[in-house]
Design an enzyme around this catalytic site. Sequence first.
Site, PDB file in Angstrom:
ATOM      1  N   LYS A 224       0.817  -1.223   0.000  1.00  0.00           N
ATOM      2  CA  LYS A 224       0.000   0.000   0.000  1.00  0.00           C
ATOM      3  C   LYS A 224       0.846   1.266   0.000  1.00  0.00           C
ATOM      4  O   LYS A 224       0.427   2.310  -0.488  1.00  0.00           O
ATOM      5  CB  LYS A 224      -0.912   0.019   1.219  1.00  0.00           C
ATOM      6  CG  LYS A 224      -1.704  -1.235   1.445  1.00  0.00           C
ATOM      7  CD  LYS A 224      -2.738  -1.440   0.383  1.00  0.00           C
ATOM      8  CE  LYS A 224      -3.515  -2.712   0.648  1.00  0.00           C
ATOM      9  NZ  LYS A 224      -4.715  -2.807  -0.122  1.00  0.00           N
TER      10      LYS A 224
HETATM   11  C1  LIG Z   1      -0.824  -7.852   2.306  1.00  0.00           C
HETATM   12  C2  LIG Z   1      -1.943  -7.774   1.332  1.00  0.00           C
HETATM   13  N1  LIG Z   1      -1.975  -8.640   0.322  1.00  0.00           N
HETATM   14  C3  LIG Z   1      -2.974  -8.633  -0.579  1.00  0.00           C
HETATM   15  C4  LIG Z   1      -4.027  -7.747  -0.476  1.00  0.00           C
HETATM   16  C5  LIG Z   1      -5.093  -7.757  -1.528  1.00  0.00           C
HETATM   17  O1  LIG Z   1      -4.920  -6.684  -2.409  1.00  0.00           O
HETATM   18  P1  LIG Z   1      -6.174  -6.074  -3.178  1.00  0.00           P
HETATM   19  O2  LIG Z   1      -7.135  -5.650  -2.127  1.00  0.00           O
HETATM   20  O3  LIG Z   1      -5.636  -4.915  -3.941  1.00  0.00           O
HETATM   21  O4  LIG Z   1      -6.721  -7.156  -4.017  1.00  0.00           O
HETATM   22  C6  LIG Z   1      -4.043  -6.821   0.581  1.00  0.00           C
HETATM   23  C7  LIG Z   1      -5.118  -5.829   0.757  1.00  0.00           C
HETATM   24  O5  LIG Z   1      -5.480  -5.104  -0.051  1.00  0.00           O
HETATM   25  C8  LIG Z   1      -2.964  -6.817   1.481  1.00  0.00           C
HETATM   26  O6  LIG Z   1      -2.910  -5.926   2.455  1.00  0.00           O
HETATM   27  N1  LIG Z   2      -6.402  -5.301   2.146  1.00  0.00           N
HETATM   28  C1  LIG Z   2      -6.762  -3.925   2.262  1.00  0.00           C
HETATM   29  C2  LIG Z   2      -8.221  -3.714   2.084  1.00  0.00           C
HETATM   30  C3  LIG Z   2      -8.500  -2.381   1.481  1.00  0.00           C
HETATM   31  O1  LIG Z   2      -8.068  -2.394   0.164  1.00  0.00           O
HETATM   32  P1  LIG Z   2      -7.844  -1.108  -0.708  1.00  0.00           P
HETATM   33  O2  LIG Z   2      -6.801  -1.527  -1.676  1.00  0.00           O
HETATM   34  O3  LIG Z   2      -9.138  -0.795  -1.328  1.00  0.00           O
HETATM   35  O4  LIG Z   2      -7.395   0.019   0.145  1.00  0.00           O
HETATM   36  C4  LIG Z   2      -6.204  -3.392   3.570  1.00  0.00           C
HETATM   37  O5  LIG Z   2      -5.165  -3.866   3.968  1.00  0.00           O
HETATM   38  O6  LIG Z   2      -6.768  -2.532   4.189  1.00  0.00           O
END
Ligand SMILES: Cc1ncc(COP(=O)(O)O)c(C=O)c1O
Ligand SMILES: N[C@@H](CCOP(=O)(O)O)C(=O)O
Length: 469
Positions: free
Chosen positions: A112
């Site tokens: 993120k």
């Molecule tokens: C460590 C981790 N892996 C995978 C995901 C999944 O990614 P996305 O929500 O973009 O599919 C998340 C949350 O978004 C995450 O925090």
């Molecule tokens: N896995 C995410 C969930 C939120 O996903 P986002 O990509 O829409 O911000 C988290 O860790 O909060």
Amino acid sequence: MRYISTRGAAPVLGFEDVLLAGLARDGGLYVPETWPTLSPEDLRAMRGLSYSEIAVRVMLPFLGGSIAEDDFRAMVEDAYGTFGHRAVTPLVQLDRRTWVLELFHGPTLAFKDVALQLLGRLFDHVLAKRGERVTIVGATSGDTGSAAIEACRDRENVDIVILHPKGRTSEVQRRQMTTVLSSNVHNVALEGTFDDCQDLVKGMFNDTAFRDRVNLSAVNSINWARIMAQIVYYVASAVALGAPDRKLAFVVPTGNFGNVYAAYGAVRMGVPIERLVVGSNSNDILARFFESGAMTARDVMPTLSPSMDIQISSNFERLLFDLLGRDGAAVEAAMRRFRSEGSFAVTDAQLAEALALFSGHRVDEAGTMATIADTARTCAYTVDPHTAVGVASAAASGVDPALPLVVLATAHPAKFPDAVEKATGRRPALPPRLADLYEREERLTVLPNDLATVQAFVTERSRAAGGRA
Ligand SMILES: Cc1ncc(COP(=O)(O)O)c(C=O)c1O
Ligand SMILES: N[C@@H](CCOP(=O)(O)O)C(=O)O
């Protein structure tokens, strides 16, 4: 560059307004009206460039001239200067054709940070220029929250409220959020799941009077700028592995579908990606969709990969928009059905179109633990439980063995020390700057899963609405 809503009934916006808008006013998500493209020559010219330079080249067309190139380059360099690895998102080779793309070298140890370190700076730039203040409300299953807080803490023009599902994140994840005591940061432990948190955020955006009163903005991947910044590491890693002269495939541990939608964006821009493997944990709504063409919600169950404990994958709507021929009314109808009946389906032809690029794979808890242990033993490499879902999905994906296969490492193993220690017998250490995390004071407010109660909390903390920070 203009952005349109997936539901077809919201104003068409330019980049700055899309950045600040979050969810579109018709409840949809913004996407580019047309995708900019990178020619084979553009991709070849990126070989050997720094991550920041590639980032500028990939993202500039999405800004549509709204931010001066030099200002944008300074923001990008500053954002990626906070990363603990010179390559920003390095590739590590696991075996002959499998690579791990490490996305966890940012300040909060998850992918993120790649987008949110930039978003914090973009918010500052645009808000200062406009003399505005925003209230950000975000939902997190563990990682978005800390990355957004780190990016927005102490920023003069931003108040940020993050909703996390009480008791459903790892302790490290929770403490990374709740130990930030800046006066513009507010943590809510919601009595519910991540899907409940996300539903409340969307509920606030859909309450137009509230949205305008607090000048609501988003840090979740409903915000287009999140996707834009995540496209960059697909381009950079593809170029590093030989694109445009070599095709490749990615395996993406998936929850809210934002990360893998960014990969789809790279495909739309011209990166030669043959296949995208969507890895799910036991909350496998996406794997079931790719098997059947039906999106059917079930209750969320807690797993070893809590950040992926999601059943309503927001960004799927962006892909659906394309599968339904960019027909906003059809997307609106499908989403309405999903909300009222918990299910909708695409036609066989639409499913076939999706399957030409995507495939889904699910990994259960035993498979996750076995993969963490096996990867440590056979590759001398430690993966966190989310990345383990990716590594296990790669092994079972059936992707052409001639193609390089890149698994996204979405979090540092030290964010999930209990699972990693149980699988490998070794407890991964937090980096020195977080070594005292367990001793730091926490601040959070527990709230029920009730829109009016959460809105009252946000209003009181919103300086844009005249509340106290
Ligand atoms: C460590 C981790 N892996 C995978 C995901 C999944 O990614 P996305 O929500 O973009 O599919 C998340 C949350 O978004 C995450 O925090
Ligand atoms: N896995 C995410 C969930 C939120 O996903 P986002 O990509 O829409 O911000 C988290 O860790 O909060």
